[in-house]
Write a protein that holds these residues in place. Structure first.
Motif, PDB file in Angstrom:
ATOM      1  N   SER A 156       0.833  -1.207   0.000  1.00 21.53           N
ATOM      2  CA  SER A 156       0.000   0.000   0.000  1.00 21.53           C
ATOM      3  C   SER A 156       0.865   1.253   0.000  1.00 21.53           C
ATOM      4  CB  SER A 156      -0.930  -0.017   1.209  1.00 21.53           C
ATOM      5  OG  SER A 156      -1.724   1.142   1.223  1.00 21.53           O
ATOM      6  N   ALA A 157       1.931   1.239   0.785  1.00 21.05           N
ATOM      7  CA  ALA A 157       2.832   2.392   0.841  1.00 21.05           C
ATOM      8  C   ALA A 157       3.510   2.621  -0.509  1.00 21.05           C
ATOM      9  CB  ALA A 157       3.874   2.194   1.943  1.00 21.05           C
ATOM     10  N   GLU A 158       3.963   1.561  -1.140  1.00 19.24           N
ATOM     11  CA  GLU A 158       4.634   1.680  -2.444  1.00 19.24           C
ATOM     12  C   GLU A 158       3.665   2.178  -3.516  1.00 19.24           C
ATOM     13  OE1 GLU A 158       7.904   1.322  -3.224  1.00 19.24           O
ATOM     14  OE2 GLU A 158       8.289   1.001  -1.097  1.00 19.24           O
ATOM     15  N   LYS A 159       2.459   1.619  -3.529  1.00 17.77           N
ATOM     16  CA  LYS A 159       1.456   2.037  -4.513  1.00 17.77           C
ATOM     17  C   LYS A 159       1.040   3.491  -4.272  1.00 17.77           C
ATOM     18  CE  LYS A 159      -1.034  -1.926  -3.932  1.00 17.77           C
ATOM     19  NZ  LYS A 159      -2.152  -2.868  -4.098  1.00 17.77           N
ATOM     20  N   ASN A 160       0.894   3.861  -3.015  1.00 15.86           N
ATOM     21  CA  ASN A 160       0.522   5.233  -2.666  1.00 15.86           C
ATOM     22  C   ASN A 160       1.589   6.214  -3.167  1.00 15.86           C
ATOM     23  OD1 ASN A 160      -1.336   7.057  -1.182  1.00 15.86           O
ATOM     24  ND2 ASN A 160       0.478   7.428   0.078  1.00 15.86           N
ATOM     25  N   GLU A 161       2.853   5.872  -2.975  1.00 16.82           N
ATOM     26  CA  GLU A 161       3.954   6.739  -3.412  1.00 16.82           C
ATOM     27  C   GLU A 161       3.953   6.903  -4.933  1.00 16.82           C
ATOM     28  OE1 GLU A 161       7.152   9.301  -3.191  1.00 16.82           O
ATOM     29  OE2 GLU A 161       5.902   8.574  -1.566  1.00 16.82           O
ATOM     30  N   ALA A 162       3.775   5.804  -5.652  1.00 17.96           N
ATOM     31  CA  ALA A 162       3.750   5.869  -7.123  1.00 17.96           C
ATOM     32  C   ALA A 162       2.547   6.676  -7.615  1.00 17.96           C
ATOM     33  CB  ALA A 162       3.711   4.456  -7.707  1.00 17.96           C
ATOM     34  N   ASN A 163       1.398   6.482  -6.994  1.00 18.64           N
ATOM     35  CA  ASN A 163       0.212   7.242  -7.383  1.00 18.64           C
ATOM     36  C   ASN A 163       0.377   8.727  -7.062  1.00 18.64           C
ATOM     37  OD1 ASN A 163      -1.255   5.083  -8.437  1.00 18.64           O
ATOM     38  ND2 ASN A 163      -2.063   4.526  -6.442  1.00 18.64           N
ATOM     39  N   TYR A 164       1.021   9.030  -5.947  1.00 16.66           N
ATOM     40  CA  TYR A 164       1.286  10.421  -5.579  1.00 16.66           C
ATOM     41  C   TYR A 164       2.170  11.097  -6.626  1.00 16.66           C
ATOM     42  CZ  TYR A 164       3.518  14.397  -3.300  1.00 16.66           C
ATOM     43  OH  TYR A 164       4.022  15.641  -3.033  1.00 16.66           O
ATOM     44  N   LYS A 165       3.223  10.414  -7.037  1.00 16.99           N
ATOM     45  CA  LYS A 165       4.127  10.982  -8.042  1.00 16.99           C
ATOM     46  C   LYS A 165       3.387  11.264  -9.351  1.00 16.99           C
ATOM     47  CE  LYS A 165       8.422   9.059  -6.220  1.00 16.99           C
ATOM     48  NZ  LYS A 165       9.491   8.083  -6.420  1.00 16.99           N
ATOM     49  N   ALA A 166       2.502  10.348  -9.734  1.00 13.01           N
ATOM     50  CA  ALA A 166       1.726  10.552 -10.968  1.00 13.01           C
ATOM     51  C   ALA A 166       0.775  11.734 -10.807  1.00 13.01           C
ATOM     52  CB  ALA A 166       0.962   9.282 -11.321  1.00 13.01           C
ATOM     53  N   ALA A 167       0.111  11.810  -9.670  1.00 10.56           N
ATOM     54  CA  ALA A 167      -0.830  12.908  -9.430  1.00 10.56           C
ATOM     55  C   ALA A 167      -0.101  14.243  -9.359  1.00 10.56           C
ATOM     56  CB  ALA A 167      -1.608  12.651  -8.137  1.00 10.56           C
ATOM     57  N   LYS A 168       1.037  14.255  -8.704  1.00  7.48           N
ATOM     58  CA  LYS A 168       1.831  15.481  -8.584  1.00  7.48           C
ATOM     59  C   LYS A 168       2.311  15.960  -9.958  1.00  7.48           C
ATOM     60  CE  LYS A 168       5.747  17.388  -6.146  1.00  7.48           C
ATOM     61  NZ  LYS A 168       7.145  17.083  -6.089  1.00  7.48           N
ATOM     62  N   GLU A 169       2.636  15.014 -10.809  1.00  9.34           N
ATOM     63  CA  GLU A 169       3.083  15.362 -12.168  1.00  9.34           C
ATOM     64  C   GLU A 169       1.972  16.074 -12.933  1.00  9.34           C
ATOM     65  OE1 GLU A 169       5.823  16.098 -14.738  1.00  9.34           O
ATOM     66  OE2 GLU A 169       6.374  14.715 -13.152  1.00  9.34           O
ATOM     67  N   ASP A 185      -3.276  19.861  -2.481  1.00  7.45           N
ATOM     68  CA  ASP A 185      -4.370  18.887  -2.480  1.00  7.45           C
ATOM     69  C   ASP A 185      -3.829  17.458  -2.614  1.00  7.45           C
ATOM     70  OD1 ASP A 185      -6.211  20.930  -2.226  1.00  7.45           O
ATOM     71  OD2 ASP A 185      -6.825  20.903  -4.347  1.00  7.45           O
ATOM     72  N   MET A 186      -2.847  17.273  -3.500  1.00  7.55           N
ATOM     73  CA  MET A 186      -2.263  15.945  -3.699  1.00  7.55           C
ATOM     74  C   MET A 186      -1.528  15.482  -2.438  1.00  7.55           C
ATOM     75  SD  MET A 186      -3.307  14.921  -6.534  1.00  7.55           S
ATOM     76  CE  MET A 186      -4.714  15.998  -6.482  1.00  7.55           C
ATOM     77  N   LYS A 187      -0.838  16.396  -1.792  1.00  7.17           N
ATOM     78  CA  LYS A 187      -0.143  16.039  -0.551  1.00  7.17           C
ATOM     79  C   LYS A 187      -1.134  15.568   0.507  1.00  7.17           C
ATOM     80  CE  LYS A 187       3.999  18.881  -0.970  1.00  7.17           C
ATOM     81  NZ  LYS A 187       4.741  20.028  -0.445  1.00  7.17           N
ATOM     82  N   ARG A 188      -2.247  16.286   0.629  1.00  8.76           N
ATOM     83  CA  ARG A 188      -3.272  15.887   1.595  1.00  8.76           C
ATOM     84  C   ARG A 188      -3.880  14.529   1.204  1.00  8.76           C
ATOM     85  NH1 ARG A 188      -4.401  21.133   1.895  1.00  8.76           N
ATOM     86  NH2 ARG A 188      -5.935  21.126   0.216  1.00  8.76           N
ATOM     87  N   MET A 189      -4.187  14.383  -0.061  1.00 13.87           N
ATOM     88  CA  MET A 189      -4.828  13.156  -0.539  1.00 13.87           C
ATOM     89  C   MET A 189      -3.949  11.915  -0.293  1.00 13.87           C
ATOM     90  SD  MET A 189      -6.210  12.183  -4.357  1.00 13.87           S
ATOM     91  CE  MET A 189      -7.382  13.520  -4.412  1.00 13.87           C
ATOM     92  N   TYR A 190      -2.652  12.071  -0.486  1.00 17.72           N
ATOM     93  CA  TYR A 190      -1.740  10.926  -0.385  1.00 17.72           C
ATOM     94  C   TYR A 190      -0.950  10.921   0.924  1.00 17.72           C
ATOM     95  CZ  TYR A 190      -3.016   9.887  -5.134  1.00 17.72           C
ATOM     96  OH  TYR A 190      -3.718   9.550  -6.271  1.00 17.72           O
ATOM     97  N   GLY A 191      -1.328  11.772   1.863  1.00 16.68           N
ATOM     98  CA  GLY A 191      -0.714  11.752   3.186  1.00 16.68           C
ATOM     99  C   GLY A 191       0.732  12.193   3.208  1.00 16.68           C
ATOM    100  N   LYS A 192       1.065  13.175   2.394  1.00 21.32           N
ATOM    101  CA  LYS A 192       2.439  13.721   2.360  1.00 21.32           C
ATOM    102  C   LYS A 192       2.469  15.014   3.123  1.00 21.32           C
ATOM    103  CE  LYS A 192       3.720  10.480  -0.411  1.00 21.32           C
ATOM    104  NZ  LYS A 192       4.602   9.460   0.066  1.00 21.32           N
ATOM    105  N   SER A 193       3.633  15.334   3.659  1.00 15.74           N
ATOM    106  CA  SER A 193       3.718  16.610   4.405  1.00 15.74           C
ATOM    107  C   SER A 193       4.521  17.642   3.651  1.00 15.74           C
ATOM    108  CB  SER A 193       4.329  16.376   5.770  1.00 15.74           C
ATOM    109  OG  SER A 193       5.397  15.484   5.745  1.00 15.74           O
TER     110      SER A 193
END
Length: 193
Positions: A156-169, A185-193
């Protein structure tokens, strides 16, 4: 005593059934030769294409060959390891083709395409890892449940990170306040600070 005889008979029948369907060395070699010949024919058919269409065709041919080889090994020597390798080979082949298709795009569209392809690859590989842990025997049900839970958490952590990178792009296509808001918004959605 009756249970023991039934168990022995069941195991013996299982072994006979397994050996009846086992692939011989000659069959394995013939299948490998067929895979190689198919790959050569598929690759040759790409020669009629030009530019990126040719590159995509070649990646598809190579991916098809790699998957066929992994399937063959999984049939020849069935194991959890070979099953996982097959799933990962499928993920890598799909990624190679998808990434090559991205070359038809430019700028941020290409970057987003590549990140989406990578996210799909990560998802497939992580799912394969979880499946391997689920298939692996454990000393107890509690141990197995803990192992599966840990694998799912890592996946889940790995998939979340990859999805975050795609969304951020995707946010990079915007500018100014819109881009800042998108990134936040993407940081909040994917739990990034």
């Amino acid at each position: 005593m009756k249970f023991a005889r039934t168990l022995i008979a069941t195991v013996a029948a299982g072994l006979l059934a397994t050996s009846a369907f086992a692939m011989t060395t000659a069959e394995h070699k013939a299948a490998k030769d067929t895979i190689s010949a198919t790959y050569k024919a598929d690759k040759k058919s790409c020669d009629a294409l030009k530019d990126n269409a040719k590159d995509v065709c070649q990646k598809e041919a190579k991916g098809k060959e790699d998957i066929a080889k992994a399937e063959l090994e999984s049939q020849y020597k069935p194991s959890a390891k070979n099953t996982q390798k097959l799933a990962e080979t499928r993920a890598d082949a799909a990624y190679a083709v998808a990434k090559e298709k991205c070359d038809d795009l430019k700028g941020n569209d290409k970057d987003v395409c590549e990140k989406d392809a990578k996210a799909a690859q990560v998802k497939a590989k992580e799912d394969a890892k979880v499946a391997a842990v689920q298939a692996k025997p454990a000393d107890s049900a509690a141990e197995k449940a803990a192992d599966v839970a840990e694998a799912r958490k890592d996946a889940s952590a790995e998939k979340n990170e990859a999805n975050y990178k795609a969304a951020k792009e995707r946010c990079d296509a915007q500018s100014g306040d819109a881009k800042s808001k998108c990134v936040d918004d993407m940081k909040r959605m994917y739990g990034k600070s």
